[in-house]
Design a protein around this motif. Structure first.
Motif, PDB file in Angstrom:
ATOM      1  N   TRP A 113       0.786  -1.180  -0.190  1.00 51.43           N
ATOM      2  CA  TRP A 113       0.065   0.143  -0.110  1.00 51.43           C
ATOM      3  C   TRP A 113       0.937   1.208   0.128  1.00 51.43           C
ATOM      4  O   TRP A 113       0.540   2.079  -0.701  1.00 51.43           O
ATOM      5  N   TYR A 114       1.777   1.374   0.695  1.00 52.90           N
ATOM      6  CA  TYR A 114       3.038   2.251   1.003  1.00 52.90           C
ATOM      7  C   TYR A 114       3.486   2.729  -0.373  1.00 52.90           C
ATOM      8  O   TYR A 114       3.579   3.749  -0.891  1.00 52.90           O
ATOM      9  N   TYR A 115       3.845   1.827  -1.239  1.00 51.61           N
ATOM     10  CA  TYR A 115       4.487   1.963  -2.442  1.00 51.61           C
ATOM     11  C   TYR A 115       3.643   1.883  -3.503  1.00 51.61           C
ATOM     12  O   TYR A 115       4.007   2.546  -4.698  1.00 51.61           O
ATOM     13  N   ALA A 116       2.276   1.679  -3.432  1.00 52.71           N
ATOM     14  CA  ALA A 116       1.234   2.023  -4.434  1.00 52.71           C
ATOM     15  C   ALA A 116       0.793   3.138  -4.227  1.00 52.71           C
ATOM     16  O   ALA A 116       0.424   4.118  -5.217  1.00 52.71           O
ATOM     17  N   LEU A 117       0.661   3.822  -3.109  1.00 52.28           N
ATOM     18  CA  LEU A 117       0.046   5.270  -2.795  1.00 52.28           C
ATOM     19  C   LEU A 117       0.679   6.446  -3.637  1.00 52.28           C
ATOM     20  O   LEU A 117      -0.485   7.249  -4.097  1.00 52.28           O
ATOM     21  N   PRO A 118       1.773   6.509  -3.662  1.00 47.50           N
ATOM     22  CA  PRO A 118       2.483   7.573  -4.705  1.00 47.50           C
ATOM     23  C   PRO A 118       1.955   7.556  -5.830  1.00 47.50           C
ATOM     24  O   PRO A 118       1.963   8.464  -6.651  1.00 47.50           O
ATOM     25  N   ILE A 119       1.801   6.171  -6.427  1.00 45.35           N
ATOM     26  CA  ILE A 119       1.201   5.932  -7.764  1.00 45.35           C
ATOM     27  C   ILE A 119      -0.215   6.557  -7.885  1.00 45.35           C
ATOM     28  O   ILE A 119      -0.773   6.838  -9.028  1.00 45.35           O
ATOM     29  N   ILE A 120      -0.937   6.170  -7.060  1.00 47.19           N
ATOM     30  CA  ILE A 120      -2.172   6.644  -6.944  1.00 47.19           C
ATOM     31  C   ILE A 120      -2.356   8.106  -6.787  1.00 47.19           C
ATOM     32  O   ILE A 120      -3.194   8.735  -7.896  1.00 47.19           O
ATOM     33  N   ASN A 121      -1.720   8.739  -6.094  1.00 48.01           N
ATOM     34  CA  ASN A 121      -1.488  10.132  -6.054  1.00 48.01           C
ATOM     35  C   ASN A 121      -1.050  10.723  -7.506  1.00 48.01           C
ATOM     36  O   ASN A 121      -1.628  11.857  -7.908  1.00 48.01           O
TER      37      ASN A 121
ATOM     38  N   ALA B  46       9.581   3.876   3.650  1.00 44.37           N
ATOM     39  CA  ALA B  46      11.109   3.668   4.087  1.00 44.37           C
ATOM     40  C   ALA B  46      11.844   3.971   3.079  1.00 44.37           C
ATOM     41  O   ALA B  46      13.201   4.579   3.454  1.00 44.37           O
ATOM     42  N   ALA B  47      11.465   4.050   1.867  1.00 40.71           N
ATOM     43  CA  ALA B  47      12.424   4.570   0.704  1.00 40.71           C
ATOM     44  C   ALA B  47      11.602   5.420  -0.400  1.00 40.71           C
ATOM     45  O   ALA B  47      10.233   5.183  -0.272  1.00 40.71           O
ATOM     46  N   TRP B  48      12.247   6.255  -0.996  1.00 42.53           N
ATOM     47  CA  TRP B  48      11.600   7.132  -1.907  1.00 42.53           C
ATOM     48  C   TRP B  48      11.026   6.354  -3.126  1.00 42.53           C
ATOM     49  O   TRP B  48      10.009   6.625  -3.530  1.00 42.53           O
ATOM     50  N   SER B  49      11.789   5.346  -3.785  1.00 47.74           N
ATOM     51  CA  SER B  49      11.329   4.600  -4.835  1.00 47.74           C
ATOM     52  C   SER B  49      10.947   5.438  -6.122  1.00 47.74           C
ATOM     53  O   SER B  49      10.050   4.885  -6.543  1.00 47.74           O
ATOM     54  N   ILE B  50      11.561   6.358  -6.428  1.00 49.11           N
ATOM     55  CA  ILE B  50      11.012   7.092  -7.308  1.00 49.11           C
ATOM     56  C   ILE B  50      11.066   6.533  -8.762  1.00 49.11           C
ATOM     57  O   ILE B  50      10.149   6.445  -9.424  1.00 49.11           O
ATOM     58  N   PRO B  51      11.932   5.616  -9.139  1.00 48.77           N
ATOM     59  CA  PRO B  51      11.880   4.877 -10.166  1.00 48.77           C
ATOM     60  C   PRO B  51      10.876   3.850 -10.256  1.00 48.77           C
ATOM     61  O   PRO B  51      10.102   3.788 -11.374  1.00 48.77           O
ATOM     62  N   GLN B  52      10.483   3.234  -9.323  1.00 44.75           N
ATOM     63  CA  GLN B  52       9.379   2.194  -9.187  1.00 44.75           C
ATOM     64  C   GLN B  52       8.143   3.155  -9.302  1.00 44.75           C
ATOM     65  O   GLN B  52       7.078   2.680  -9.805  1.00 44.75           O
ATOM     66  N   ILE B  53       8.123   4.103  -8.703  1.00 45.61           N
ATOM     67  CA  ILE B  53       6.933   5.042  -8.714  1.00 45.61           C
ATOM     68  C   ILE B  53       6.591   5.292 -10.265  1.00 45.61           C
ATOM     69  O   ILE B  53       5.443   5.345 -10.704  1.00 45.61           O
ATOM     70  N   LEU B  54       7.756   5.876 -10.940  1.00 44.67           N
ATOM     71  CA  LEU B  54       7.374   6.145 -12.409  1.00 44.67           C
ATOM     72  C   LEU B  54       7.149   5.102 -13.015  1.00 44.67           C
ATOM     73  O   LEU B  54       6.204   5.133 -13.986  1.00 44.67           O
ATOM     74  N   ILE B  55       7.702   3.822 -12.856  1.00 44.08           N
ATOM     75  CA  ILE B  55       7.294   2.824 -13.565  1.00 44.08           C
ATOM     76  C   ILE B  55       5.900   2.270 -13.497  1.00 44.08           C
ATOM     77  O   ILE B  55       4.966   2.020 -14.423  1.00 44.08           O
TER      78      ILE B  55
ATOM     79  N   ILE C 202      22.379   6.963  -9.815  1.00 48.08           N
ATOM     80  CA  ILE C 202      21.458   7.826  -9.501  1.00 48.08           C
ATOM     81  C   ILE C 202      19.897   7.179  -9.381  1.00 48.08           C
ATOM     82  O   ILE C 202      19.274   7.491  -8.379  1.00 48.08           O
ATOM     83  N   PHE C 203      19.527   6.275 -10.286  1.00 46.15           N
ATOM     84  CA  PHE C 203      18.420   5.647 -10.036  1.00 46.15           C
ATOM     85  C   PHE C 203      18.319   4.526  -8.988  1.00 46.15           C
ATOM     86  O   PHE C 203      17.446   4.391  -8.217  1.00 46.15           O
ATOM     87  N   LEU C 204      19.751   4.039  -8.568  1.00 44.10           N
ATOM     88  CA  LEU C 204      19.909   3.152  -7.518  1.00 44.10           C
ATOM     89  C   LEU C 204      19.463   3.767  -6.171  1.00 44.10           C
ATOM     90  O   LEU C 204      18.672   3.284  -5.309  1.00 44.10           O
ATOM     91  N   PHE C 205      19.963   5.133  -6.238  1.00 49.64           N
ATOM     92  CA  PHE C 205      19.787   5.965  -4.961  1.00 49.64           C
ATOM     93  C   PHE C 205      18.369   6.511  -4.786  1.00 49.64           C
ATOM     94  O   PHE C 205      17.717   6.545  -3.839  1.00 49.64           O
ATOM     95  N   LEU C 206      17.644   6.771  -5.997  1.00 49.22           N
ATOM     96  CA  LEU C 206      16.488   7.190  -5.918  1.00 49.22           C
ATOM     97  C   LEU C 206      15.433   6.023  -5.459  1.00 49.22           C
ATOM     98  O   LEU C 206      14.446   6.340  -4.990  1.00 49.22           O
ATOM     99  N   GLN C 207      16.027   4.825  -5.742  1.00 46.69           N
ATOM    100  CA  GLN C 207      14.963   3.636  -5.322  1.00 46.69           C
ATOM    101  C   GLN C 207      15.111   3.518  -4.032  1.00 46.69           C
ATOM    102  O   GLN C 207      14.093   3.252  -3.476  1.00 46.69           O
ATOM    103  N   ARG C 208      16.115   3.132  -3.459  1.00 49.48           N
ATOM    104  CA  ARG C 208      16.522   3.165  -1.812  1.00 49.48           C
ATOM    105  C   ARG C 208      17.511   3.632  -1.574  1.00 49.48           C
ATOM    106  O   ARG C 208      18.467   3.510  -2.175  1.00 49.48           O
ATOM    107  N   GLN C 209      17.579   4.673  -0.457  1.00 49.83           N
ATOM    108  CA  GLN C 209      18.635   5.736  -0.327  1.00 49.83           C
ATOM    109  C   GLN C 209      19.774   4.929   0.371  1.00 49.83           C
ATOM    110  O   GLN C 209      20.886   5.323   0.356  1.00 49.83           O
ATOM    111  N   ILE C 210      19.702   3.802   0.590  1.00 46.20           N
ATOM    112  CA  ILE C 210      20.885   2.870   1.142  1.00 46.20           C
ATOM    113  C   ILE C 210      21.637   2.451   0.251  1.00 46.20           C
ATOM    114  O   ILE C 210      22.897   2.270   0.287  1.00 46.20           O
ATOM    115  N   GLY C 211      21.322   2.810  -0.984  1.00 49.47           N
ATOM    116  CA  GLY C 211      22.551   2.840  -2.424  1.00 49.47           C
ATOM    117  C   GLY C 211      23.520   3.831  -2.121  1.00 49.47           C
ATOM    118  O   GLY C 211      24.565   3.563  -2.913  1.00 49.47           O
TER     119      GLY C 211
END
Length: 195
Positions: free
Chosen positions: A29-37, A51-60, A162-171
């Motif tokens: 739900w947390y990872y899908a909510l930004p997509i719904i928004n 826990a992570a921004w997951s920007i690439p996952q949100i865009l995909i 850059i995408f690695l870092f945007l997916q999870r900041q532990i990158g």
């Protein structure tokens, strides 16, 4: 191995559907909510509990949902695709760059992909699978750069990072290794210790 993975996914049935409605599992739900928004408001709003921004996952997820409609099942298909891609990337990395024997690689891969935590992340819309894809890609381009000293591999490595870092900041910890390599191991770099 990929075929066995696909058959196991079909057997497990990660769509969890009741009357053609899929429900979120774990933190999906947390990872899908930004997509719904993003679909509703056309801007990225990161969920408070992520826990992570997951920007690439949100865009995909956004582009996939724009094309095929939103559902948790469809989002899981994205992750299943990346899980299968991971099998090929890990196999390629271990056999080509680390020189593992094919049989040992298949055994290690089987243990890895069917480990319960990895398997569950690979069939639900979680951020680890795409992060791992980007991580393996970065290792492959890093190895290519070390072998060929090609600027193209270095540019692609930086984009993947850059995408690695945007997916999870532990990158960002991967950056420390790259820093170490470029400043202390790279034979063409001035900080390299002379022997």
């Amino acid at each position: 191995l990929s075929l066995i993975y696909i058959l196991s996914v079909i057997f497990i049935k990660p769509y969890n559907a009741i009357n053609n409605i899929t429900f979120p599992v774990n933190d999906e739900w947390y990872y899908a909510l930004p997509i719904i928004n993003f679909l509703d408001f056309k801007k990225i709003i990161i969920a408070e509990g992520m826990a992570a921004w997951s920007i690439p996952q949100i865009l995909i997820g956004y582009f996939f949902s724009e094309l095929f409609g939103f559902s948790f099942f469809k989002l899981r298909l994205i992750i299943i695709f990346f899980s299968i891609l991971n099998i090929f990337l890990i196999y390629h990395y271990l056999t080509r760059y680390l020189k593992f024997e094919k049989l040992k690689t298949i055994i290690l891969l089987s243990i890895f992909i069917f480990f319960p935590g990895i398997y569950l992340s690979g069939i639900t819309f979680m951020s680890e699978t795409i992060f791992f894809t980007l991580f393996i890609l970065s290792l492959i381009f890093f190895e290519n750069y070390k072998l060929k000293q090609s600027n193209l591999n270095l540019i692609i490595l930086n984009l993947v990072f850059i995408f690695l870092f945007l997916q999870r900041q532990i990158g960002v910890f991967y950056l420390f290794y790259l820093f170490y390599f470029f400043f202390f191991q790279n034979k063409n770099f001035p900080f390299k210790k002379k022997k």
